[in-house]
Write a protein that holds these residues in place. Structure first.
Motif, PDB file in Angstrom:
ATOM      1  N   MET A 263       9.535   7.676   2.548  1.00  0.00           N
ATOM      2  CA  MET A 263       9.845   6.930   1.335  1.00  0.00           C
ATOM      3  C   MET A 263      11.270   6.372   1.407  1.00  0.00           C
ATOM      4  SD  MET A 263       8.097   9.315  -1.573  1.00  0.00           S
ATOM      5  CE  MET A 263       8.498   8.196  -2.896  1.00  0.00           C
TER       6      MET A 263
ATOM      7  N   LEU B 258       3.626  -2.406  -5.596  1.00  0.00           N
ATOM      8  CA  LEU B 258       4.400  -1.889  -4.472  1.00  0.00           C
ATOM      9  C   LEU B 258       4.401  -0.364  -4.465  1.00  0.00           C
ATOM     10  CD1 LEU B 258       6.235  -2.447  -2.050  1.00  0.00           C
ATOM     11  CD2 LEU B 258       8.172  -2.410  -3.632  1.00  0.00           C
TER      12      LEU B 258
ATOM     13  N   SER C 281       8.324   2.913   4.782  1.00  0.00           N
ATOM     14  CA  SER C 281       6.996   2.312   4.747  1.00  0.00           C
ATOM     15  C   SER C 281       6.654   1.895   3.319  1.00  0.00           C
ATOM     16  CB  SER C 281       5.956   3.294   5.270  1.00  0.00           C
ATOM     17  OG  SER C 281       5.761   4.355   4.376  1.00  0.00           O
ATOM     18  N   LYS C 282       5.900   0.820   3.226  1.00  0.00           N
ATOM     19  CA  LYS C 282       5.518   0.327   1.904  1.00  0.00           C
ATOM     20  C   LYS C 282       4.294  -0.568   2.040  1.00  0.00           C
ATOM     21  CE  LYS C 282       9.518  -2.613   2.414  1.00  0.00           C
ATOM     22  NZ  LYS C 282      10.120  -1.784   3.404  1.00  0.00           N
ATOM     23  N   THR C 283       3.607  -0.725   0.940  1.00  0.00           N
ATOM     24  CA  THR C 283       2.463  -1.623   0.885  1.00  0.00           C
ATOM     25  C   THR C 283       2.339  -2.169  -0.533  1.00  0.00           C
ATOM     26  OG1 THR C 283       0.107  -1.899   1.333  1.00  0.00           O
ATOM     27  CG2 THR C 283       0.780   0.197   0.361  1.00  0.00           C
TER      28      THR C 283
ATOM     29  N   LEU D 185       5.899   2.835  -2.186  1.00  0.00           N
ATOM     30  CA  LEU D 185       6.766   3.280  -1.097  1.00  0.00           C
ATOM     31  C   LEU D 185       6.209   4.578  -0.518  1.00  0.00           C
ATOM     32  CD1 LEU D 185      10.276   2.617  -2.647  1.00  0.00           C
ATOM     33  CD2 LEU D 185       9.083   1.252  -0.944  1.00  0.00           C
TER      34      LEU D 185
END
Length: 107
Positions: free
Chosen positions: A100, A92, A83-85, A94
């Protein structure tokens, strides 16, 4: 399988040669090459709360396109990498709402 691996890596996932100790382990029902994702039907909170997750995937259960698996989709989730945003000032992060690190181990 090469397309699956390439797209998995583009999504931030990795192919593992062994199953690391202390990683949460889940089994995928199938994988989809066009986006490097896996479908997990037996998902638990540990799947989303663990920092490191390894998903086992049968090499014979990799399909080319999402349209090839529509009849196989039941209750479950597609996972494509960790998952990341980048919502906050394009920075960024993670592990924003899940693992992660996400690894695939082929069986």
């Amino acid at each position: 399988m090469d397309e699956f691996i390439n797209n998995l890596k583009l999504a931030g996932g990795e192919v593992l040669e062994t199953i690391p100790q202390n990683w949460y382990q889940a089994k995928a029902k199938f994988g989809v090459s066009e986006n490097g994702s896996v479908f997990v039907s037996d998902y638990t909170k540990e799947l989303f709360l663990s920092e490191n997750v390894v998903i086992t995937l049968d090499k014979n259960e990799i399909y080319e396109k999402m349209t090839d698996v529509m009849d196989k989709v039941e209750d479950g989730v597609f996972i494509s990498g960790p998952s990341k945003t980048a919502d906050v000032e394009s920075f960024l992060v993670l592990g924003a709402h899940g693992p992660m690190r996400l690894g695939i181990y082929f069986i």
